[in-house]
Design a protein around this motif. Structure first.
Motif, PDB file in Angstrom:
ATOM      1  N   ASN A  38      60.051 -64.432  38.262  1.00 62.29           N
ATOM      2  CA  ASN A  38      60.198 -64.663  36.975  1.00 62.29           C
ATOM      3  C   ASN A  38      61.170 -64.038  36.296  1.00 62.29           C
ATOM      4  OD1 ASN A  38      57.985 -63.134  37.079  1.00 62.29           O
ATOM      5  ND2 ASN A  38      58.045 -63.111  35.058  1.00 62.29           N
ATOM      6  N   PHE A  50      58.613 -66.851  32.795  1.00 61.27           N
ATOM      7  CA  PHE A  50      57.308 -66.859  32.383  1.00 61.27           C
ATOM      8  C   PHE A  50      57.039 -66.137  31.124  1.00 61.27           C
ATOM      9  CE2 PHE A  50      56.475 -67.476  37.052  1.00 61.27           C
ATOM     10  CZ  PHE A  50      57.114 -68.707  37.182  1.00 61.27           C
ATOM     11  N   GLY A 169      54.294 -71.078  33.760  1.00 63.61           N
ATOM     12  CA  GLY A 169      55.045 -71.125  35.051  1.00 63.61           C
ATOM     13  C   GLY A 169      54.312 -72.583  35.857  1.00 63.61           C
TER      14      GLY A 169
END
Length: 197
Positions: A38, A50, A169
């Motif tokens: 992420n 995220f 996410g």
């Protein structure tokens, strides 16, 4: 007896040293540090896909900057949809273009490419491992096809979807490639209004 232990210890050290030298010269052994999937790069910044502090819905498209047709069309559709929706809906949305080609698409190049279509689209890239992890998570299929006698060396064949993600996410919905922005324009307010901020 003590000499046998000394010989064994020296053999062990020699073996470990030889293994280290072989690994350091082996191109298949990863020397790249691990980064969570992420944390991506965009221009000179690191972004957290995220980030729990950023409650916007992520609208993600995976592609690459040297894509001859599908990616430019999809990003043009995304740009048209962003221009057509009210500002309040735009404020609840984070449009992101993620490159599947980190070998050629630097953080600067990817950011500039995305901004060409709309300055609010974040262009991001990462390591090969990060991109593969993201692709596997969301079912993004892509394969490198070499081009003989071509300056660009290879193309990436990939599926083409828009992915709506929660800040965590989690996938909310994915929409297939489209030739006009109508479907996106219709879907954006439904998804952004259904998520508690």
């Amino acid at each position: 007896m003590k000499y046998q232990w000394l010989i064994l210890a020296l053999a062990l050290v020699a073996g470990l040293f030889a293994r280290h030298m072989m690994d350091s010269n082996d191109p298949t052994v990863a020397n790249e540090p691990y980064y969570p999937m992420n944390y991506l790069e965009s221009g000179t910044e690191v972004i957290d896909l995220f980030d729990p502090e950023d409650q916007r819905i992520r609208l993600v498209y995976f592609g690459y900057t040297q894509c001859p047709d599908i990616c430019p069309t999809s990003l043009a559709v995304l740009s048209a949809a962003l221009k057509a929706i009210p500002q309040q809906q735009r404020d609840n949305l984070w449009p992101i273009f993620i490159s599947l080609d980190p070998t050629r698409d630097t953080a600067d190049k990817t950011a500039q490419y995305a901004a060409y279509f709309d300055t609010t689209i974040t262009g991001a890239t990462g390591t090969e491992e990060q991109i593969k992890a993201l692709a596997d998570t969301y079912g993004v299929l892509y394969i490198k096809n070499k081009l003989d006698n071509s300056e660009i060396k290879y193309v990436l064949d990939h599926n083409s979807y828009f992915y709506f993600l929660k800040p965590s996410g989690e996938l909310i919905k994915k929409l297939p490639h489209m030739a006009n922005p109508t479907q996106l324009i219709t879907m954006i307010p439904i998804i952004t209004s259904s998520i508690s901020k």
